[in-house]
Write a protein that holds these residues in place. Sequence first.
Motif, PDB file in Angstrom:
ATOM      1  N   ALA A   1     -10.879  -8.778  -6.019  1.00  0.00           N
ATOM      2  CA  ALA A   1     -10.532  -9.678  -4.640  1.00  0.00           C
ATOM      3  C   ALA A   1     -11.811  -9.918  -3.855  1.00  0.00           C
ATOM      4  O   ALA A   1     -11.728 -11.497  -3.263  1.00  0.00           O
ATOM      5  CB  ALA A   1      -9.875  -8.460  -3.670  1.00  0.00           C
ATOM      6  N   ASP A   2     -12.982  -9.315  -3.886  1.00  0.00           N
ATOM      7  CA  ASP A   2     -14.356  -9.901  -3.118  1.00  0.00           C
ATOM      8  C   ASP A   2     -14.766 -11.129  -3.937  1.00  0.00           C
ATOM      9  O   ASP A   2     -15.107 -12.096  -3.194  1.00  0.00           O
ATOM     10  CB  ASP A   2     -15.304  -8.870  -3.022  1.00  0.00           C
ATOM     11  N   ASP A   3     -14.339 -11.423  -5.163  1.00  0.00           N
ATOM     12  CA  ASP A   3     -15.005 -12.456  -5.887  1.00  0.00           C
ATOM     13  C   ASP A   3     -14.198 -13.569  -5.437  1.00  0.00           C
ATOM     14  O   ASP A   3     -14.663 -14.615  -5.142  1.00  0.00           O
ATOM     15  CB  ASP A   3     -14.949 -12.185  -7.472  1.00  0.00           C
ATOM     16  N   ILE A   4     -12.807 -13.515  -5.316  1.00  0.00           N
ATOM     17  CA  ILE A   4     -11.955 -14.581  -4.832  1.00  0.00           C
ATOM     18  C   ILE A   4     -12.283 -15.049  -3.631  1.00  0.00           C
ATOM     19  O   ILE A   4     -12.518 -16.197  -3.146  1.00  0.00           O
ATOM     20  CB  ILE A   4     -10.469 -14.082  -5.007  1.00  0.00           C
ATOM     21  N   VAL A   5     -12.232 -13.962  -2.473  1.00  0.00           N
ATOM     22  CA  VAL A   5     -12.684 -14.387  -1.202  1.00  0.00           C
ATOM     23  C   VAL A   5     -13.627 -14.829  -0.983  1.00  0.00           C
ATOM     24  O   VAL A   5     -14.068 -15.860  -0.224  1.00  0.00           O
ATOM     25  CB  VAL A   5     -12.567 -12.911  -0.423  1.00  0.00           C
ATOM     26  N   ALA A   6     -14.940 -14.457  -1.673  1.00  0.00           N
ATOM     27  CA  ALA A   6     -16.252 -14.995  -1.521  1.00  0.00           C
ATOM     28  C   ALA A   6     -16.092 -16.502  -2.121  1.00  0.00           C
ATOM     29  O   ALA A   6     -17.367 -17.327  -1.540  1.00  0.00           O
ATOM     30  CB  ALA A   6     -17.203 -14.397  -2.498  1.00  0.00           C
ATOM     31  N   ALA A   7     -15.058 -16.937  -2.744  1.00  0.00           N
ATOM     32  CA  ALA A   7     -15.057 -18.572  -3.116  1.00  0.00           C
ATOM     33  C   ALA A   7     -14.318 -19.278  -2.174  1.00  0.00           C
ATOM     34  O   ALA A   7     -14.337 -20.536  -2.263  1.00  0.00           O
ATOM     35  CB  ALA A   7     -14.389 -18.489  -4.608  1.00  0.00           C
ATOM     36  N   ILE A   8     -13.611 -18.707  -1.123  1.00  0.00           N
ATOM     37  CA  ILE A   8     -13.212 -19.480  -0.041  1.00  0.00           C
ATOM     38  C   ILE A   8     -14.163 -19.884   0.844  1.00  0.00           C
ATOM     39  O   ILE A   8     -15.019 -18.905   1.421  1.00  0.00           O
ATOM     40  CB  ILE A   8     -11.913 -18.699   0.581  1.00  0.00           C
ATOM     41  N   PRO A   9     -14.200 -21.207   1.412  1.00  0.00           N
ATOM     42  CA  PRO A   9     -15.422 -21.590   2.155  1.00  0.00           C
ATOM     43  C   PRO A   9     -15.106 -21.466   3.609  1.00  0.00           C
ATOM     44  O   PRO A   9     -15.417 -22.430   4.634  1.00  0.00           O
ATOM     45  CB  PRO A   9     -15.422 -23.207   1.597  1.00  0.00           C
ATOM     46  N   PHE A  10     -14.300 -20.484   4.038  1.00  0.00           N
ATOM     47  CA  PHE A  10     -14.097 -20.166   5.593  1.00  0.00           C
ATOM     48  C   PHE A  10     -13.930 -18.469   5.553  1.00  0.00           C
ATOM     49  O   PHE A  10     -13.391 -17.865   4.414  1.00  0.00           O
ATOM     50  CB  PHE A  10     -12.992 -21.070   6.113  1.00  0.00           C
ATOM     51  N   GLU A  11     -13.687 -18.102   6.649  1.00  0.00           N
ATOM     52  CA  GLU A  11     -13.259 -16.570   6.675  1.00  0.00           C
ATOM     53  C   GLU A  11     -12.047 -16.527   6.792  1.00  0.00           C
ATOM     54  O   GLU A  11     -11.051 -16.876   7.896  1.00  0.00           O
ATOM     55  CB  GLU A  11     -13.773 -15.941   8.151  1.00  0.00           C
TER      56      GLU A  11
END
Length: 212
Positions: free
Chosen positions: A107-117
């Motif tokens: 999940a952290d990998d995916i969230v890290a790829a999102i360019p906003f919080e």
Amino acid sequence: MDGTLVDTEQYWMAAETEMMESFGLPWSHDDALELVGSGLWEAAEFFQLRGVALEADAIVARLTNRVREQLEAHGVPWRPGARELLEALREASVPTALVTMSIRSMADDIVAAIPFEAFDVIVSGDSVENAKPHPEPYLTAAAELGVDIAECVAIEDSPPGLASAHASGAFALAVPNLIPLDGLPAGALWPTLDGTGVDDVAALLQIREITA
């Protein structure tokens, strides 16, 4: 996450096929569809029953690592409209939680790829006792957000996910990907998130209030 926010089911199916073939065991697309939306440890038991001679934790780690390798090699395949809707919700200051049966590192990998919080809370498969279709994952997310579950909209693409959301008391919104969701317990069914916005999501809760 998988199948709703990002179209990673193809990566999971490839990882499952590779693992089964390494043990000389058959695995079909229909077999893979049976596991869509399931908890990873529940899936591991399924593989063990099919003849995979590994401990459950080893199966989970093997599949997850292979999916993460594919994400690194091919990138994150976003589902139509999902990232745009998420960004619009964040701009409107709507609290958001990611409720996934993938493990936290994935999940952290995916969230890290999102360019906003993107999320205030992440509930992962290795942080709950009971996986979807049990309501615990969504109830945990609402509790950590500090909101009433009845005021939440849960967007799901799988039968176990919809069952979890519905049982929790959230408004369950079905958005199918690989599996038709007609006739399942859901407050609404949208063919896609593409072109949807904050007002569309808010209207779902207004419909619930009117019909309650």
